[in-house]
Design a protein around this motif. Structure first.
Motif, short mmCIF file in Angstrom:
data_model
loop_
_atom_site.label_atom_id
_atom_site.label_comp_id
_atom_site.label_asym_id
_atom_site.label_seq_id
_atom_site.Cartn_x
_atom_site.Cartn_y
_atom_site.Cartn_z
N ARG A 576 1.00 -1.13 -0.01
CA ARG A 576 0.08 -0.13 0.11
C ARG A 576 0.91 1.33 -0.03
O ARG A 576 1.69 1.41 0.71
CB ARG A 576 -0.90 -0.06 1.16
CG ARG A 576 -2.05 1.06 1.49
CD ARG A 576 -3.03 0.89 2.23
NE ARG A 576 -2.92 0.70 3.50
CZ ARG A 576 -3.11 1.48 4.45
NH1 ARG A 576 -3.70 2.51 3.95
NH2 ARG A 576 -3.00 1.13 5.89
N ARG B 12 1.80 -9.52 18.97
CA ARG B 12 0.86 -8.41 18.70
C ARG B 12 0.62 -7.74 20.19
O ARG B 12 0.72 -6.61 20.34
CB ARG B 12 -0.15 -8.58 17.82
CG ARG B 12 0.56 -8.24 16.28
CD ARG B 12 -0.69 -8.74 15.30
NE ARG B 12 -0.14 -8.68 14.10
CZ ARG B 12 -0.43 -9.27 13.01
NH1 ARG B 12 -1.67 -10.01 13.26
NH2 ARG B 12 -0.21 -9.36 11.97
N PRO B 82 -0.28 1.18 9.71
CA PRO B 82 -0.26 -0.26 9.12
C PRO B 82 -1.35 -1.15 9.91
O PRO B 82 -1.16 -1.01 10.96
CB PRO B 82 1.06 -0.66 9.31
CG PRO B 82 1.70 0.21 10.11
CD PRO B 82 0.71 1.40 10.48
N SER B 83 -2.00 -2.12 9.12
CA SER B 83 -2.97 -2.86 9.91
C SER B 83 -2.08 -4.13 10.35
O SER B 83 -1.28 -4.25 9.82
CB SER B 83 -4.04 -3.30 9.14
OG SER B 83 -3.77 -3.75 7.75
N LYS C 54 3.55 -6.91 10.40
CA LYS C 54 2.49 -5.85 10.18
C LYS C 54 2.34 -5.60 8.55
O LYS C 54 3.17 -6.05 7.65
CB LYS C 54 2.94 -4.47 10.83
CG LYS C 54 2.97 -4.65 12.32
CD LYS C 54 2.27 -3.38 12.99
CE LYS C 54 0.88 -3.03 12.78
NZ LYS C 54 0.56 -1.78 13.47
N GLU C 55 1.30 -4.82 8.29
CA GLU C 55 1.11 -4.31 6.88
C GLU C 55 2.33 -3.56 6.33
O GLU C 55 3.00 -2.91 7.05
CB GLU C 55 -0.07 -3.95 6.82
CG GLU C 55 -0.67 -3.34 5.22
CD GLU C 55 -1.55 -2.34 5.35
OE1 GLU C 55 -1.72 -1.55 6.27
OE2 GLU C 55 -2.25 -2.00 4.39
N SER C 56 2.93 -3.88 5.21
CA SER C 56 3.92 -2.99 4.69
C SER C 56 3.15 -1.95 3.81
O SER C 56 2.44 -1.87 2.98
CB SER C 56 4.70 -3.73 3.75
OG SER C 56 4.16 -4.55 2.81
N LEU C 57 3.38 -0.71 4.65
CA LEU C 57 3.01 0.73 4.25
C LEU C 57 4.34 1.24 3.55
O LEU C 57 5.42 1.18 4.08
CB LEU C 57 2.63 1.47 5.08
CG LEU C 57 1.31 1.28 5.72
CD1 LEU C 57 0.79 2.68 6.49
CD2 LEU C 57 0.18 1.31 4.83
#
Lengths: 639, 154, 283
Positions: A576, B12, B82-83, C54-57
């Motif tokens: 993203r 987490r 970030p999710s 975690k999501e990669s931004l």
């Protein structure tokens, strides 16, 4: 006819012929063809020279005429041309220095020298070969890129009638003169070519005929004339002491004790420092920035400034172990430090490159002054890598400048979005300047290890290399400073520009990989006469008694790391993509945040140039003072 | 696979980094939030760190009412996290708009703009309550991740 | 050959594990000095594991490239250290990582990243010459840049290079991002810097920079250990004492600005190095 003589003649005269043809055949296409052909001849001749090296030739006559006589006449004509320009611009220093040189030359040729003094006019050893390769290959590439550059340049400034014939005349002449300078062994011939390069640089710097260009060209002329004066004075003194004019033979061991002899070498060194624009003579090289960019590339990388380096490298064995050697080392290290410090204070890209040139040359001089096998290897490697990479960087900045109409680093922010390939090439060039396993760092490593016993030198080198990292890293980061721009779309550039940038970039990287073999093939043989004990190559690791640089393993690991990083980069395109952090007020437009009344406001973040510490205004006087003092030390200490 | 998932979930819950955003509260809640960091409560025991940057945050703590001026900032910050991520609304104002809810410029509680996971009531809530809220949120996060069908939704 | 492979593996494993433990100890120690209890010892590992998943931004894809280069360079530097290579070479490789981190931060368009990046460059400018001079000190005493010879030296180098050890302390403080030199990025400067240099690195990429930082910390502690390489006990005491002092300094000083850092570190550091080097040179 002797193959070797033919090659020498080609290397020196082919550019001259090309140059003359350029002036007479004035159409664009023909001129491009001539430049391309001359470049090709130079490269091929240089390549043919490789298996023949080393050799010496007497070369007493050319086409039935006595070479000595030709050079004598040409010398006087040259000095008269310089005097003509001096009178034309009413420049007292040029006139005085010109007349002084004429007087000295007359003294030398008609009163001092009796009978034949030089038996081997040409001496082509591996150092000469290295220089010839640099001049012929890098020089030709620069001339190639100059073709599209000058077309655009004249189009932009609406020059009519075209002054390109004159431009390429001088450019090609320059290459021939450089080849001559490094191939000949006769000091009078070297002096002649030395003066030719002075005149050529004067003509090239003043090419645009603006007030500032003329002014800077005249400055270059008088400073380099001073260099010429020191050179001829040095020759006189050397001849008086040794009775010979052969560059190889004046370096006789046992002479080092004599005061006049050392003074002569010191004078030649001063001439070299002026050519290489060391402090306090840097202003002529900085002024040379007004010329079209290929000129800067030529002056900074393969020609002109390298004359000084070449001379000092040649002379270094002659003053090994003397105070002169020590002071040259300190002087060089000082230049390295001062150049790096001034480069930090600059936001003008070309000035950063200029100061970095001065700074790197300083390091080479420091290595020559340290005068051990290791330091000399470092000097020669740095000479080679610097020539290639600096040419690359100058040509890139030239290409960038023609696109964005600015040479300021601040204006290059986010260049990656506008010209991705050029930006990438420039960043690669920068990386090759500061990072292992590339060659510049290899030589810097050697220099540091060689200088470690010399306290003043090592402290200055340590400070300077940190400053160097600072100004390069800042620039590389700025070029990439752009948000995600979607698909990779290469920009359009003339074919010849790509043909110049591509090979230089690939060549810089390839040379780094082959550095160990370059060292064994080109550098070790030159040094074997005067120095002992140095690196051995073991499993791709250059090693000596106290240090080891794992070139090949490092290259392999670096390549592996690069592959991983590139794969990660490719995968990152799928992530993203978000705008950078702007305290939650991002607008989606880079650099802008949402200000009052929902209007976008630009967030200004300029690079740190530390003007209050490293600014030109603040430092220049001090640096000149320091350079002057050290120069006095060199001359005074030699006495 | 299940084990790896459980491991990640544990990590987490062991290292929730907070981003604290004050949507124009009276600073009562904010002082209580910062009190959590003091030696008395020492939330770092649970691996909680107060970060200043949405890119690094896992939990968004919001105090105060949302108004028309700052709702964009709030959503921007949330978008830059970030999710997986959590939103915890703190205090009466964060829950409903509090005493400001009738004001002309006020949108209302946080839930009007963002999906809120945990509401911590109080005016201001005690630090214990805030810590409890964050812990509740982490439990919710774990529950969500243990049920694969809900995960996508989250 | 197998020895080399084992050493490479050691370097690659020891970096993250020891580095994480040191970082955990650091946080506990800091907490205790502030009369808090502090996180568990393994907290840094929890943090990194969480970040990795975690999501990669991404702000700019080049930042990802730079993060990978950073970890590659710092791990190679540590591996070279374990292979007992040339110390100067190790410094150069380590510098690649530091520079790539800065280039990555500059490739973002956030002003916070930029300020952090430039401050980091100034930090590099401050400590790099000193680090080189420390290595030169080793050379002047032992006659070699190779770690094999330096480790094999017959007496503790601390006795001959006391001032250079202090200089290395300054370098360590800057490199560990401790007060008063935590200018470029730190956990406590939200108002001023957000997170400075690391502002726009997020998720897995932040984890990479963290692991790379651990590699660097272990490398620096390794260089510290050279000062007392004659026995394990002395080395351990020296390292623990040094690190304790670092944490103490971190807790009792406040963040200063770069002007002060540059003039102070160069002024004091260069003077001390010069004194010690002259001493070695004459001795």
């Amino acid at each position: 006819m002797d193959m070797r003589a033919v090659l020498i003649a080609l290397l020196v005269l082919a550019p001259l012929i090309g140059a003359v043809l350029c002036t007479f055949l004035r159409t664009q296409a023909v001129r491009s063809a001539i430049v391309l052909a001359t470049g090709a001849i130079l490269v091929v001749s240089a390549a043919f020279l490789v298996p023949l090296t080393p050799f010496k030739l007497s070369l007493a006559s050319v086409f039935g005429l006595d070479l000595h006589r030709i050079v004598q006449v040409a010398d006087f004509i040259l000095l008269l041309i310089i005097l003509y320009y001096g009178f034309k611009h009413r420049h007292l220093a040029i006139i005085a220095l010109g007349l002084f040189q004429v007087a000295m030359l007359v003294t030398l040729e008609f009163f001092l020298v009796s009978g034949p003094t030089v038996y081997e006019r040409v001496n082509c050893d591996q150092l000469s070969l290295m220089m010839v390769l640099i001049i012929s290959i890098v020089g030709s590439i620069i001339c190639y890129q100059a073709i599209p550059y000058m077309r655009e340049h004249e189009h932009h400034y609406q020059v009519a009638p075209s002054r390109q014939p004159r431009f390429f005349f001088v450019m090609l002449l320059f290459l021939g003169a450089m080849n001559g300078l490094v191939l000949f062994n006769d000091l009078t011939v070297i002096y002649f070519f030395f003066e030719v390069t002075t005149l050529c640089s004067f003509l090239l710097i003043g090419h645009d005929r603006t007030t500032i260009a003329t002014q800077n060209a005249l400055r270059a002329l008088w400073m380099n004339s001073a260099g010429g004066a020191a050179f001829i004075l040095g020759i006189l003194a050397v001849y008086r002491e040794t009775g010979t004019l052969e560059l190889q033979n004046i370096l006789l061991p046992g002479l080092a004790g004599s005061g006049i002899y050392l003074l002569a070498l010191a004078l030649l060194c001063v001439a070299a420092f002026i050519k290489s624009a060391q402090f306090p003579f840097q202003s002529w090289l900085l002024g040379a920035m007004v010329a079209p960019t290929p000129v800067s590339a030529l002056l900074h990388s393969s020609t002109m400034v390298k004359v000084g380096i070449y001379l000092v490298l040649r002379l270094a064995p002659g003053f090994a172990g003397t105070f002169l050697s020590q002071s040259v080392a300190v002087f060089g290290a000082f230049s390295f430090l001062a150049g790096a410090a001034l480069a930090v204070g600059q936001s003008n890209g070309k000035k950063v490159l200029a100061y970095s040139t001065i700074s790197n040359l300083g390091l080479i001089f420091a290595c020559a002054g340290i005068n051990t096998a290791e330091s000399m290897i470092a000097a020669m490697l740095l000479l080679m890598f610097h020539a290639v990479i600096k040419a690359l960087l100058f040509l890139s900045v030239g290409a960038i400048e023609q696109r964005i109409a600015s040479r300021d680093i601040e204006d290059m922010r986010g260049l990656y979005a506008v010209m991705p390939v050029t930006a990438l090439i420039t960043v690669t060039g920068v990386v090759m300047m500061i990072m292992p396993p590339f060659g510049v760092l290899l030589s810097k490593w050697m220099a540091m290890e060689a200088a470690a016993r010399n306290l003043y030198v090592i402290i200055m080198i340590a400070l300077a290399s940190a400053l160097t990292v600072m100004y390069w890293a800042r620039w590389a980061g700025t070029l990439m400073s752009d948000p995600f721009a979607g698909r990779f779309r290469p920009e359009r550039q003339p074919v010849l520009t790509w043909l110049a940038l591509g090979p230089l970039c690939a060549g810089g990287a390839a040379l780094s990989v082959f550095a160990p073999w370059l060292y064994m093939g080109l550098i070790q043989p030159v040094l074997s006469g005067s120095y002992t004990a140095s690196y051995i190559l073991k499993a791709g690791v250059l090693e000596n008694a106290y240090g080891a640089f794992a070139i090949l393993p490092m290259c392999a690991v670096a390549l592996l790391g690069l592959v991983v990083a590139v794969v990660a980069l490719k995968r990152a395109f799928k992530s993203r993509i978000v705008p950078a952090y702007m305290s939650g007020l991002q607008t989606g437009q880079p650099f802008f945040f949402q200000g009052p009344m929902n209007q976008p406001v630009k967030a200004e973040a300029r690079n740190y140039y530390l003007d209050s510490i490293f600014g030109e205004k603040r430092l220049t006087d001090w640096v000149n003072l320091g350079g002057g003092i050290l120069l006095t030390l060199i001359l005074g200490g030699a006495l | 696979m299940q084990a790896v998932k459980r491991f990640i979930n544990r990590m987490r819950s062991k290292s929730p980094w907070l981003l604290h955003f004050d949507c124009g509260s009276c600073n009562g809640c904010d002082i209580e939030i910062l009190a959590c960091l003091t030696p008395v409560y020492d939330v770092e025991r649970f691996g909680i760190i107060n970060v200043g940057n949405p890119f690094h945050a896992d939990v968004l703590l919001v105090s105060g009412t949302v108004n028309h001026r700052n709702k964009k900032v709030l959503t921007n910050l949330h978008a830059q996290m970030p999710s997986p991520k959590l939103v915890v609304a703190i205090g009466a104002c964060g829950l409903s708009g509090g005493i400001f809810r009738e004001a002309y410029n006020v949108v209302g509680g946080i839930h009007k703009v963002l999906p809120v996971d945990v509401y911590v009531p109080g005016c201001p809530p005690k630090p214990e309550a805030i810590i409890d809220g964050v812990v509740l949120g982490l439990q919710k996060l774990q529950r969500l991740h243990e049920q694969p069908s809900v995960e996508k939704e989250a | 050959m197998t020895r080399t492979a084992i050493l490479i593996a050691c370097g690659l494993i020891a970096g993250p594990i020891l580095g994480g433990l040191v970082s955990g100890m650091d946080r506990i120690l800091t907490a205790r000095m502030q009369s808090r209890i502090g996180p568990p010892l393994l907290q840094p590992f929890y943090d990194v594991a969480k970040l990795l998943f975690k999501e990669s931004l991404v702000v700019n894809v080049w930042q990802v490239f730079c993060a990978y280069c950073y970890i590659a360079a710092s791990s190679i530097a540590l591996v070279l250290f374990f292979l007992q290579s040339d110390l100067l070479l190790i410094l150069f490789v380590q510098a690649v990582g530091a520079v790539m981190l800065v280039v990555g931060a500059l490739s973002s368009t956030s002003p916070y990243s930029h300020i952090g990046a430039h401050r980091e460059l100034l930090q590099i400018l401050s400590y790099e010459p000193l680090l080189v001079l420390v290595v030169v000190g080793f050379y002047l005493e032992t006659g070699s840049f190779k770690l094999t010879s330096i480790y094999a030296w017959r007496e503790p180098l601390l006795l001959k290079l006391p001032f250079l050890f202090i200089v290395l302390g300054y370098v360590l403080t800057i490199k560990l991002r401790k007060s008063p030199f935590d200018l470029s990025t730190c956990h406590h400067a939200h108002q001023e810097l957000v997170k400075g240099l690391l502002t726009d690195y997020s998720g897995p990429f932040l984890a990479l920079t963290e692991i790379a930082h651990w590699f660097e910390v272990i490398l620096l502690l390794g260089i510290c250990s050279l000062f007392w390489a004659t026995n394990w006990f002395g080395m351990a005491i020296l390292l623990v004492a040094t690190y304790f002092l670092e944490v103490l300094v971190d807790n009792i000083t406040s963040r200063m600005n770069w002007r002060w850092m540059l003039s102070y570190v160069w002024g004091v550091g260069l003077t001390l190095s010069l004194v010690n080097l002259i001493w070695l040179h004459q001795g």
